[in-house]
Design an enzyme around this catalytic site. Structure first.
Site, short mmCIF file in Angstrom:
data_model
loop_
_atom_site.label_atom_id
_atom_site.label_comp_id
_atom_site.label_asym_id
_atom_site.label_seq_id
_atom_site.Cartn_x
_atom_site.Cartn_y
_atom_site.Cartn_z
N ASP A 32 0.85 -1.20 0.00
CA ASP A 32 0.00 0.00 0.00
C ASP A 32 0.88 1.25 0.00
O ASP A 32 1.88 1.31 0.73
CB ASP A 32 -0.91 -0.04 1.25
CG ASP A 32 -2.05 0.95 1.17
OD1 ASP A 32 -1.78 2.17 1.02
OD2 ASP A 32 -3.21 0.54 1.28
N HIS A 101 -10.55 -5.24 -2.74
CA HIS A 101 -9.20 -5.51 -2.24
C HIS A 101 -9.28 -5.80 -0.76
O HIS A 101 -10.19 -5.32 -0.07
CB HIS A 101 -8.24 -4.33 -2.50
CG HIS A 101 -8.76 -3.02 -2.00
ND1 HIS A 101 -9.67 -2.27 -2.71
CD2 HIS A 101 -8.53 -2.34 -0.85
CE1 HIS A 101 -9.96 -1.18 -2.04
NE2 HIS A 101 -9.29 -1.20 -0.89
N HIS A 103 -7.05 -5.52 2.76
CA HIS A 103 -5.86 -4.98 3.41
C HIS A 103 -5.26 -6.04 4.31
O HIS A 103 -5.98 -6.73 5.05
CB HIS A 103 -6.22 -3.79 4.31
CG HIS A 103 -6.75 -2.60 3.58
ND1 HIS A 103 -5.97 -1.51 3.29
CD2 HIS A 103 -7.99 -2.31 3.09
CE1 HIS A 103 -6.71 -0.59 2.66
NE2 HIS A 103 -7.94 -1.07 2.53
#
Ligand code: AMP
Ligand code: ZN
Length: 136
Positions: A32, A101, A103
């Site tokens: 990220d 997505h 995390h």
């Protein structure tokens, strides 16, 4: 299928470079750009789906095994002390990139991050009513 104006389609397809830490035929896992902690990564399916509601079941079924593989890498290589899986669906839930997505946030003693919510205090009756609403 790819979506033309979707940045995560471009990243997952390799059109836009990223710091990839794992890749197979279905997923790309990247670091990220705005990490909560060291090693914060995103599991991105190569096929476009806006969110969990849209994600094909056969891809959904492979997300957790992928997360487990990467979690082991994070524990072995980054020596994290814990790990949060976070997955936002819809603007109200904090989703900012409208391509599914997950995390992966490695946690370290004294990393200073707070990932959580304010706990409510429902009565047994309120819980029962919600249970009925969901399962009815
Ligand atoms: P969410 O708020 O759950 O939609 O998460 C989107 C995440 O994507 C955020 O943590 C951003 O920092 C991250 N992000 C956005 N653009 C990029 C990019 N080009 N490369 C890597 N991470 C990104
Ligand atoms: Zn996409």
């Amino acid at each position: 299928m790819k979506k033309d104006d979707c940045i995560f389609c471009k990243i997952a397809g390799g059109e836009i470079p990223s710091k990839t830490i794992y890749e197979d035929e279905l997923f790309r896992v990247i670091l990220d750009l705005g990490p909560a902690t060291k090693g914060h990564a995103l599991i991105i399916p190569k096929e476009h789906a806006d969110n969990l509601f849209e994600l094909p079941t056969e891809i959904a079924a492979k997300v957790l095994p992928t997360a487990q593989k990467v979690a082991v890498m994070m524990k072995d290589k980054l020596h994290c002390d814990g790990l949060n899986l976070v997955q936002n669906n819809g603007e109200i839930a904090g989703q900012t990139v409208m391509h599914f997505h997950m995390h992966m946030i490695p946690r370290y003693e004294s990393d200073g991050q707070e990932i959580g919510w304010i706990a409510g205090k429902p009565s047994q009756e309120e819980l029962e009513a919600i249970k009925e609403q969901i399962t009815d």
